[in-house]
Design an enzyme around this catalytic site. Structure first.
Site, PDB file in Angstrom:
ATOM      1  N   HIS A   1       0.863  -0.985   0.059  1.00  0.00           N
ATOM      2  CA  HIS A   1      -0.076  -0.026  -0.109  1.00  0.00           C
ATOM      3  C   HIS A   1       0.845   1.209   0.051  1.00  0.00           C
ATOM      4  O   HIS A   1       0.531   2.203  -0.755  1.00  0.00           O
ATOM      5  CB  HIS A   1      -0.852  -0.155   1.157  1.00  0.00           C
TER       6      HIS A   1
ATOM      7  N   HIS B   1     -10.766   2.172  -1.218  1.00  0.00           N
ATOM      8  CA  HIS B   1     -11.018   1.596   0.153  1.00  0.00           C
ATOM      9  C   HIS B   1     -11.655   0.466   0.188  1.00  0.00           C
ATOM     10  O   HIS B   1     -12.812   0.291   0.849  1.00  0.00           O
ATOM     11  CB  HIS B   1     -11.529   2.749   1.011  1.00  0.00           C
TER      12      HIS B   1
END
Lengths: 272, 769
Positions: free
Chosen positions: B47, B97
């Site tokens: 990430h 998300h």
């Protein structure tokens, strides 16, 4: 000299900028009045607008916390002197919670703006609707320039905008015209009690309501979002939509007045 | 370098894979302590470090004459317009998300918006819009109840958070497919505007060599929420264990924080003070402060004891790395810091808005490139700052996967009313009004076309300026199942076509690449193909006013590990968002405007139905060959539509996508809310050499436009100029009826528009309240 209006910013307000822009275009001077400023400074303004948003996070109930702030005492004091007060959306919720609207007895909360009732639908609802002026011209600060029966297309954007009351006096005061109002209607002006044209199930299809003197108005729809013709949806059915379609390609025509501006001009007119 | 003087009793070796632990030991010249190992486990996660994707992303075209700021900071920027002597740019960020939304849909979707708007705010921009490209599981399939729970929760999160922060939501997209049953995709895009010379960078300004600079942390008091969120996003979901990694949002605090931040910005600009600003997301304080320092060529010393925490006894690594929402970090001259604190803490009384919220100095900039974290008890981290921010990189294996797609056995020669209704009610085609009407798309008073009213949302964000910005997204799951290259290329095409359909010139795109586990060679191959497809299409579409320049990618995000514990990756899901600019007065919508006008299809039809809605409906298959984008003149199509729109030749326009030209024309008749009152008469053009199904249901690139008869020859010249095909497919009639004529002499198929609108509006019935 132009009248001077305060657009009151509570923590959580979020429509203050466009509301101020609309007020200025409607003929006023104004500024955003931040919640941390001393409330007594409000006395220097000629009128007050409470904009939309989520004041104090809508804790307890929408508008409930803001209504109890010192800043609202100053607004109430101004309203008692006849100063105009317009609450839009969350601002309307604050006015209802403060008892200024319907304001039949001083300081008494006689109505509520409850969770929308929308058939099998839940939550927030944003849509263009039509509201009709169902009181005589000049009976409140928002309708001094428009005749009874005028219809305006306007967006709503709320989850809790259903006017309700258990107080029979409020009902009779509306029926008798003591309290003036805006109501949800079809685009021909026929009042609509039922969802979806009455988009939140509001009592008596109320979209906006005044106090007895007409100087305080709580309205759920957002006039500040349709002050220019370019803000009217291109495909809106009816007269305003037709005007909008005709203006395509014509920048000047698109910058002309939209349906919501007359509310702000009326507010200015009241102060003249 | 100092080692930790405090023995935490925790083993740093458990935090990193063995090879990474060894690599870190080499980098430091000693073993890392527990705090350091925690920091690296987060900063070296997929990430944060893009360790699998970084090399591949270099394939994307990121440079063009209109780019103000390419990828690399929190958001990218592209030229918008000149207004009152100032150059303005559009600032855009795009993220996913996904995992948090699968676990806690409301909170996940809300914090998605929260994070993305912070990325744009922290560039010094005013956020004018968000969009949510959404992909959910099948609400009528095996996991129907869970899918519906997630859809409802995500939509609630979007309005519950987005509406209070006062940013209009322009829609995005919403697809439902069983491939997302175990792993929904919640992408989010934020758009802002800013004078180009007032962009704030996420770095310590060079002047910090002369004047002391300090870090000011503002916002919510730090807690343990979202600790490890970045690593969480880089793992395959195991729902039971992950609740704690989802952050908690507070839109109300965010709104006040934003208004206060505008004040700080205004004052810094007025006084000519150079500042750096960054939001806190993945990796929390450490990520924000180390990146601010490293990007400016500086080091940093953070004093953890100064951080205000809302929980007691938090371990150092949690304070340093938690992802508590609603926080930013400023880097300002030491003598400006008291004023910054005053604005947040006194003028906006953050502490009374939210207990413990406020602004506090947490450290200082140092000229030595070392990142230090100290506490009362000593130094708990001391490492070369670039070691943190430069991350690591892996070269992953690729393995191609050949799909077999036989032609289904359906009747290509006829079209029935039932088929048309089924296409309109298909979840990929049907009205999204029910979703979009939860979003406030007119707050700020700048909206021209809100969510769902047209192919793109359009706003006029600068009062008094004639220039508008259009925004839309693209990406189709069915192509992702067949061919990742096509999915990537298509996403660019569709986003750009949506923007062109309202009359705007595509100016820049962002991409969010949602894939499975990159350690799987087939998934990684699919990822690389998707990026190649995006890059190809960006070059094909290009920029209208700069010949030869690509449509630039100015921001983006990679989201890997989107798969269930069962190991099934989601369909390859490259999702692209496009920004365009136009004269506000020329805005177009799809809805038909006047009877008697003609419907023209622009774009070649090869009749390739692979991956189409009609194949899925009639044969439950992806079918044979999908559209071959290389045979279509994508740049010409966009150029022709935009040029025709700019000259006022078009009454309405709609891009052809799911359901083909037939659904496209019907959507134009029904209007965005199903209330359209003009009908259409369609006819299979005699010169067309395709079967009726192939012609009308092909989803190949193209547009249907409504044109007055007197403008037909001008439009035809445009088509020639831009080398695209055009053919008349019907006319607009005053009766709200649809008719379709396939052959001369055969009576046409006829049906009331309202009946079709009923099917179209019912597609999401029972899916969302």
């Amino acid at each position: 000299m132009k009248p001077k209006v305060a657009v009151i910013q509570f923590p959580g307000s979020n429509c203050e900028e466009e509301t101020l822009r609309a007020a200025i275009a409607g003929g006023m001077e104004g500024e955003i009045f931040r919640f941390s400023r001393p409330a007594e400074e409000l006395a220097t303004f000629d009128g007050y607008i409470l904009p939309g948003g989520f004041a104090h996070q809508d804790r307890v109930r929408a508008g409930a916390v803001a209504a109890k702030e010192p800043i609202m005492d100053a607004v109430v004091a101004g309203a008692e002197k006849g100063k105009p007060v317009l609450g839009i959306c969350n601002g309307a919720q604050v006015l209802i919670e403060s008892g200024l609207v319907p304001g039949l007895e001083e300081g008494d909360v006689q109505m509520s703006l409850a969770t929308n009732l929308m058939g099998d639908r839940l939550g927030f609802y944003h849509i263009f609707v039509h509201i009709a002026q169902s009181s005589s011209q000049g009976s409140n600060i928002t309708n001094r320039l428009t005749p009874e029966g005028v219809v305006l297309p306007i967006p709503i954007a709320h989850a809790e905008g259903r006017f309700v009351t258990a107080n029979q006096k409020v009902t009779t005061s509306i029926e008798s015209g003591k309290l003036s109002c805006w109501r949800y209607a079809d685009r021909g002006g026929t009042l609509e009690e039922e969802y979806p044209r009455n988009p939140n199930g509001s009592f008596m299809a109320l979209a906006g309501l005044s106090n007895p003197k007409g100087n305080v108005v709580a309205m759920m729809p957002h006039p500040e979002r349709v002050c220019w013709l370019w803000q009217v949806p291109l495909d809106l059915p009816g007269e305003w939509g037709e005007r909008r379609r005709k203006a395509t390609g014509d920048a000047e025509a698109l910058d002309s007045e939209g349906p919501g501006m007359v509310i702000f001009r009326s507010f200015t007119e009241y102060l003249k | 370098m100092a080692e930790s003087e405090k023995d935490t009793g925790k083993d740093p070796r458990t935090l990193l894979p063995k090879n990474e632990f060894e690599r870190l030991t080499d980098l430091l010249g000693r073993e890392p302590n527990y705090v350091e190992a925690t920091i690296f486990s987060i900063m070296w996660s997929e990430h944060c470090s893009y360790k699998s994707s970084r090399e591949v992303l270099k394939l994307l075209p990121t440079e063009a004459p209109n780019v103000v700021l390419g990828p690399g900071e929190d958001a990218g920027a592209v030229h918008f317009t000149t207004h009152e002597g100032k150059e303005w740019c559009l600032v855009v960020a795009h993220e996913s998300h996904n995992h948090p939304s699968q676990i806690l849909p409301v909170e996940g979707a809300a914090t998605g918006i929260g994070g993305i708007v912070r990325d744009v705010y922290c560039m010094g921009a005013r956020v004018i819009a968000v969009m949510d490209p959404l992909r959910f599981g099948d609400p009528r399939g095996e996991y129907a109840e869970r899918s519906k729970f997630i859809i409802g929760g995500v939509v609630d999160g979007i309005w519950g958070y987005g509406n209070p922060i006062g940013v209009p939501n322009m829609g995005g997209s919403c697809y439902l497919h069983k491939g997302y049953d175990d792993n929904c995709l919640v992408n989010v895009v934020a758009v802002g505007i800013c004078p180009s010379d007032e962009l704030i960078h996420s770095r310590v300004p060079a002047v910090a060599y002369q004047v002391p600079y300090v870090f000011v942390l503002v916002g919510k008091a730090t807690d343990d929420t979202g600790f490890g969120g970045a690593s969480f996003a880089s793992e395959i979901l195991d729902e039971e264990e992950e609740f704690g990694a989802v952050q908690l949002h507070d839109p109300f605090l965010k709104r006040v924080l934003t208004v206060a931040t505008y004040e700080v910005l205004k004052e810094a600009r007025q006084r000519g003070i150079e500042v750096g600003f960054k939001d806190l997301g993945a990796g929390g304080i450490v990520c924000a402060t180390s990146e601010l320092g490293a990007k400016g060529g500086f080091g940093a010393t953070i004093e953890l004891d100064r951080v205000v925490c809302s929980m007691s006894d938090l371990p150092e690594e949690v304070i340093a790395c938690s992802e508590t929402q609603e926080r930013y970090c400023w880097v300002v001259p030491q003598d400006f810091a008291p004023r910054v604190l005053e604005i947040y803490n006194e003028e906006f009384q953050l502490d009374s808005v939210y207990p413990g919220a406020g602004a506090v100095v947490i450290g200082r900039v140092s000229s030595e490139p070392v990142y230090e974290v100290t506490t009362r008890e000593g130094t708990v981290c001391s490492v070369p700052i670039k070691a943190i921010t430069e991350g690591i990189s892996y070269t992953r294996e690729r393995k191609g996967r050949a799909g077999q797609y036989p032609r289904p056995d359906i009747n290509f020669n006829r079209i029935t009313i039932e088929e048309i209704k089924a296409v309109l009610a298909h979840p990929d085609v049907c009205s999204r009004h029910k979703v979009f009407s939860h979003y406030d798309s007119t707050v700020q008073g700048c909206t021209i076309l809100g969510a769902g009213q047209a192919d793109a949302g359009v706003m006029a964000p600068l009062p008094g300026s004639p220039t508008a910005v259009a925004m839309a997204s693209g990406g189709i799951p069915r192509y992702g199942l067949m061919d990742s290259w096509l999915a990537g290329a298509w996403a660019v095409w569709e986003a750009a076509a949506n923007v062109a359909a309202v009359g705007a010139r595509p100016q820049a795109v962002t991409d969010c690449l949602n894939y499975g586990n990159p350690e799987d060679a087939e998934v990684f191959d699919s990822f690389v193909s998707g990026v190649e497809g995006i890059a190809w299409a960006c070059r094909e579409v290009g920029l209208i006013e700069h010949e030869g320049a690509p449509l630039p990618i100015i921001s983006g995000n990679v989201s890997f590990y989107n798969e269930s514990a069962g190991g099934e990756a989601v369909p390859a899901s490259p999702i692209v968002a496009c920004l365009g600019t136009m004269e506000a007065r020329r805005v177009l919508t799809p809805q038909l405007k006047q009877s008697g006008s003609r419907l023209i299809l622009i774009g070649a039809r090869e009749g390739k139905l692979g991956g189409s809605v009609i194949y899925q409906l009639l044969a439950d298959t992806l079918g044979d060959a999908p559209p071959d984008l290389k045979k279509h003149n994508l740049g010409g199509l966009i150029g022709a539509i935009v040029s025709a729109a700019e000259e006022g030749l078009l009454l309405s326009a709609h891009d052809i996508s799911e359901g083909g030209a037939l659904a496209c024309a019907l959507e134009m008749a029904m209007g965005y809310d199903g209330s359209g009152r003009l009908g259409v008469k369609l006819k299979l053009p005699s010169q067309v050499d395709l079967t009726p199904k192939a012609f009308f249901f092909s989803e190949e690139p193209g547009f249907v436009v409504e044109v007055e008869e007197r403008n037909l020859s001008k439009l035809s010249k445009k088509a020639q100029e831009f080398q695209v095909e055009m053919v008349e497919i019907g006319e607009v009639v005053s009766k709200p009826q649809f008719s379709l004529s396939l052959r001369d002499g055969e009576s046409p198929l006829t049906i009331e528009l309202d009946e079709l609108a009923e099917s179209w509006l019912s597609g999401l019935e029972g899916v969302l309240l």
